[in-house]
Design an enzyme around this catalytic site. Sequence first.
Site, mmCIF file in Angstrom:
data_model
loop_
_atom_site.group_PDB
_atom_site.id
_atom_site.type_symbol
_atom_site.label_atom_id
_atom_site.label_comp_id
_atom_site.label_asym_id
_atom_site.label_seq_id
_atom_site.Cartn_x
_atom_site.Cartn_y
_atom_site.Cartn_z
ATOM 1 C CD GLU A 27 -1.310 25.875 -19.776
ATOM 2 O OE1 GLU A 27 -1.186 25.369 -19.375
ATOM 3 O OE2 GLU A 27 -1.660 26.204 -20.791
ATOM 4 C CB ALA A 52 0.108 33.508 -21.685
#
Length: 258
Positions: free
Chosen positions: A132, A65
Amino acid sequence: MSEPMILTEEIGRVGIITLNRPKALNALSGALIDELLAALRSYNKNPDIGAIVLRGNGKAFCAGADIKEQKELDFVGAYNTDYLKNLNDGIFAIHKPIIGAINGYALGGGCELAMMCDILYAGKSAVFGQPEIKLGTIPGAGGTQRLIRAIGKSKAMHMILTGDTIKADEAEAAGLVAKIFDDQETVKEAIETAQKIASFSAPVIAMAKEAVNEAEELGLKSGLHFESRLYHSSFGLADHSEGFGAFLQKRQPEWAHK
Ligand code: CAA
């Protein structure tokens, strides 16, 4: 004019999609995702294309992302825009097989994008990870669901809870990727396999992809039932008569539906 974030090229019946944001390691900005989905949908409805190869430009397949964009998103913004869910849902609707050709980093959403593909080929430089946790979030584009199915609970938990990465050889041993190659061969091999897949009957390929994907959704009994229904449906295709007839007549089949 700015560079397109997605490049497309057709070789025979294969559509090749290249993530083209190399300066940001092909991070998944909203604009890149929109262009990627548009390219996939266009190939999906193009009868001249039978399979798709997805690759990255530069030293990464995709570093996840877009961290700058995600930093600015709050809960309402993410929820209202279906942030990254749109990517998962969009790729889920593609009937044609997608081969991911992975050289370099496939991290976070990049690892998840790779796992949205149907077959993964990796170059020896490939590095897979779900980092993440180091950013104060969790995988959000399928990582917690697909990684466990690909490599089992313990390895998936290890990657997701530590953020540690695995290299191509470990990814192959664990079953995450189908084959590994020298980097310069990855895309070429993926295209060759895609050409082979694209040479078969298109509706039968779509049925096979759908049946295999349903195995992840259904219990064994329901999955076997679903498979039987699709299998019997294939008997109604001209390509079924052609494939079986050609075998018995010792000749190559000529598919009606490409
Ligand atoms: N988003 C936006 N930009 C990114 C990016 C990302 N995910 N990853 C790298 N970049 C940018 C860097 O900011 C840098 O830009 P500048 O040149 O403008 O500074 C450029 O790409 C090159 O990156 P590096 O200088 O860091 O390259 P490197 O070779 O030293 O390191 C790397 C490579 C190890 C992949 C490192 O870039 C990195 O750790 N990137 C972040 C990976 C990551 O954490 N991904 C998860 C994102 S969150 C997510 O994906 C959530 C989800 O589940 C969907």
